[in-house]
Design a protein around this motif. Structure first.
Motif, PDB file in Angstrom:
ATOM      1  N   GLN A 275      -6.938   5.006  -6.428  1.00 16.13           N
ATOM      2  CA  GLN A 275      -7.790   6.183  -6.625  1.00 16.13           C
ATOM      3  C   GLN A 275      -8.807   5.953  -7.742  1.00 16.13           C
ATOM      4  O   GLN A 275      -9.914   6.485  -7.706  1.00 16.13           O
ATOM      5  CB  GLN A 275      -6.923   7.399  -6.967  1.00 16.13           C
ATOM      6  CG  GLN A 275      -6.003   7.836  -5.849  1.00 16.13           C
ATOM      7  CD  GLN A 275      -5.131   8.995  -6.274  1.00 16.13           C
ATOM      8  OE1 GLN A 275      -5.607  10.119  -6.470  1.00 16.13           O
ATOM      9  NE2 GLN A 275      -3.845   8.737  -6.448  1.00 16.13           N
TER      10      GLN A 275
ATOM     11  N   TYR B 124       0.355   1.282  -6.502  1.00 13.41           N
ATOM     12  CA  TYR B 124      -0.880   1.040  -5.737  1.00 13.41           C
ATOM     13  C   TYR B 124      -1.609   2.352  -5.469  1.00 13.41           C
ATOM     14  O   TYR B 124      -2.831   2.450  -5.644  1.00 13.41           O
ATOM     15  CB  TYR B 124      -0.562   0.350  -4.415  1.00 13.41           C
ATOM     16  CG  TYR B 124      -1.757   0.278  -3.488  1.00 13.41           C
ATOM     17  CD1 TYR B 124      -2.673  -0.763  -3.578  1.00 13.41           C
ATOM     18  CD2 TYR B 124      -1.999   1.278  -2.537  1.00 13.41           C
ATOM     19  CE1 TYR B 124      -3.794  -0.822  -2.755  1.00 13.41           C
ATOM     20  CE2 TYR B 124      -3.114   1.237  -1.716  1.00 13.41           C
ATOM     21  CZ  TYR B 124      -4.003   0.189  -1.818  1.00 13.41           C
ATOM     22  OH  TYR B 124      -5.110   0.147  -1.003  1.00 13.41           O
ATOM     23  N   GLN B 125      -0.870   3.371  -5.050  1.00 15.59           N
ATOM     24  CA  GLN B 125      -1.496   4.637  -4.680  1.00 15.59           C
ATOM     25  C   GLN B 125      -2.166   5.317  -5.871  1.00 15.59           C
ATOM     26  O   GLN B 125      -3.157   6.022  -5.711  1.00 15.59           O
ATOM     27  CB  GLN B 125      -0.448   5.553  -4.043  1.00 15.59           C
ATOM     28  CG  GLN B 125       0.009   5.044  -2.679  1.00 15.59           C
ATOM     29  CD  GLN B 125       1.183   5.816  -2.115  1.00 15.59           C
ATOM     30  OE1 GLN B 125       1.671   6.773  -2.724  1.00 15.59           O
ATOM     31  NE2 GLN B 125       1.660   5.405  -0.954  1.00 15.59           N
TER      32      GLN B 125
ATOM     33  N   LYS C 245       0.808  -1.222   0.000  1.00 16.52           N
ATOM     34  CA  LYS C 245       0.000   0.000   0.000  1.00 16.52           C
ATOM     35  C   LYS C 245       0.840   1.271   0.000  1.00 16.52           C
ATOM     36  O   LYS C 245       0.294   2.373  -0.162  1.00 16.52           O
ATOM     37  CB  LYS C 245      -0.971  -0.013   1.183  1.00 16.52           C
ATOM     38  CG  LYS C 245      -2.053  -1.081   1.030  1.00 16.52           C
ATOM     39  CD  LYS C 245      -3.161  -0.937   2.051  1.00 16.52           C
ATOM     40  CE  LYS C 245      -4.282  -1.959   1.795  1.00 16.52           C
ATOM     41  NZ  LYS C 245      -5.416  -1.810   2.726  1.00 16.52           N
ATOM     42  N   GLU C 246       2.146   1.141   0.143  1.00 16.72           N
ATOM     43  CA  GLU C 246       3.021   2.304   0.094  1.00 16.72           C
ATOM     44  C   GLU C 246       3.628   2.524  -1.285  1.00 16.72           C
ATOM     45  O   GLU C 246       4.285   3.528  -1.527  1.00 16.72           O
ATOM     46  CB  GLU C 246       4.139   2.172   1.140  1.00 16.72           C
ATOM     47  CG  GLU C 246       3.634   2.205   2.579  1.00 16.72           C
ATOM     48  CD  GLU C 246       4.756   2.071   3.589  1.00 16.72           C
ATOM     49  OE1 GLU C 246       5.933   2.102   3.170  1.00 16.72           O
ATOM     50  OE2 GLU C 246       4.458   1.931   4.788  1.00 16.72           O
ATOM     51  N   THR C 247       3.409   1.586  -2.189  1.00 15.23           N
ATOM     52  CA  THR C 247       3.996   1.715  -3.522  1.00 15.23           C
ATOM     53  C   THR C 247       3.260   2.762  -4.345  1.00 15.23           C
ATOM     54  O   THR C 247       2.060   2.984  -4.167  1.00 15.23           O
ATOM     55  CB  THR C 247       3.962   0.375  -4.280  1.00 15.23           C
ATOM     56  OG1 THR C 247       2.601   0.000  -4.514  1.00 15.23           O
ATOM     57  CG2 THR C 247       4.668  -0.723  -3.486  1.00 15.23           C
ATOM     58  N   VAL C 248       3.989   3.409  -5.240  1.00 16.57           N
ATOM     59  CA  VAL C 248       3.388   4.449  -6.085  1.00 16.57           C
ATOM     60  C   VAL C 248       2.323   3.844  -6.994  1.00 16.57           C
ATOM     61  O   VAL C 248       1.252   4.430  -7.198  1.00 16.57           O
ATOM     62  CB  VAL C 248       4.469   5.160  -6.914  1.00 16.57           C
ATOM     63  CG1 VAL C 248       3.838   6.189  -7.851  1.00 16.57           C
ATOM     64  CG2 VAL C 248       5.481   5.838  -6.002  1.00 16.57           C
TER      65      VAL C 248
ATOM     66  N   ALA D 125      -8.323  -1.774  -2.484  1.00 13.70           N
ATOM     67  CA  ALA D 125      -7.901  -1.837  -1.078  1.00 13.70           C
ATOM     68  C   ALA D 125      -8.311  -3.134  -0.402  1.00 13.70           C
ATOM     69  O   ALA D 125      -7.693  -3.549   0.593  1.00 13.70           O
ATOM     70  CB  ALA D 125      -8.467  -0.644  -0.309  1.00 13.70           C
TER      71      ALA D 125
END
Length: 229
Positions: A50, A45-46, A40-43, A56
């Motif tokens: 969205q 995923y982020q 969940k910290e990877t670009v 999630a």
């Protein structure tokens, strides 16, 4: 039946740049792989979450990809990544592997896909908007016109290159050696612009070599065009 590996480009940063096909595959499949140690910290995923909030709640599979020029370490990481993915595929489950930009442009994912297909599994690529196309759009310029050539260079690996071929240049992976890259650009005499963190909240656009900071971030893409008379 073994599962299928999908290498899915999520574009450069703006979730609205994601394709309908990318969104559909994320929604239809349970296992989503991302390049990094904390999913969940990877670009990637982020960006994707969205556009697809239900991401999630999916089964997230982190795949560590070390940032190194050590070829042996890279080979080991690619082999380990293939082992991780194979464990899922042989259970008959598909894996959607998210990757920044387009998976065919300087993507670590492609090394892993080759290992998977060499083992007899099926893999498919899903194009995403390449970072240099998005950056050109942000700057409001074309990459090439009429009969111009376009040269795409991984600057961090090609510091000995000169920009003396006719046409326009895209310099990727410039952030870590930006000082040297700027010297190269000044000698070229080309019109230079750079987009940092294209499509993200921290996006910045620079329209000359002198504007570009020496400490520009990793996601910095440079466009160098021949001056128009």
């Amino acid at each position: 039946m073994a599962g299928i590996l999908y290498g899915v480009g999520v574009g450069p940063g703006d979730p609205e740049y994601m394709t309908l096909k990318a969104v559909r595959l994320i929604r239809e499949n349970e296992v989503i792989a991302v390049p990094g140690t904390e999913a969940k910290e990877t670009v990637a995923y982020q960006i994707a979450v969205q556009a697809v909030p239900e991401l999630a709640d999916k089964t997230l599979l982190p795949v560590p990809m070390p940032m190194t020029h050590d070829r042996e370490e890279l080979k080991r990481s690619h082999e380990k990544a293939a082992d991780t993915l194979e464990e899922i595929l042989k259970q008959g489950k598909n894996v959607v592997f998210l990757t920044l930009g387009d998976p065919t442009v300087y993507s670590t994912y492609m090394y892993v896909q080759k290992k998977i297909t060499d083992r007899g599994y099926t893999a498919e690529l899903v194009s995403g908007i390449p970072s240099f196309c998005a950056a050109a759009a942000k700057c409001g310029v074309s990459l090439v016109e009429w009969n111009e050539q376009l040269h795409v260079i991984p600057a961090v690996h090609r510091m000995d290159a000169s920009l003396d071929l006719p046409g326009n240049y895209v310099l990727m992976k410039s952030g870590r050696k930006m000082g040297q890259v700027k010297e190269l650009l000044k000698k070229s005499g080309k019109d230079v612009m750079m987009v940092e963190n294209c499509g993200m909240e921290s996006e910045r656009i620079y329209r000359s070599v002198d504007e570009i900071p020496d400490d520009a971030g990793y996601y910095s893409l440079i466009i160098a065009k021949e001056g128009k008379e």
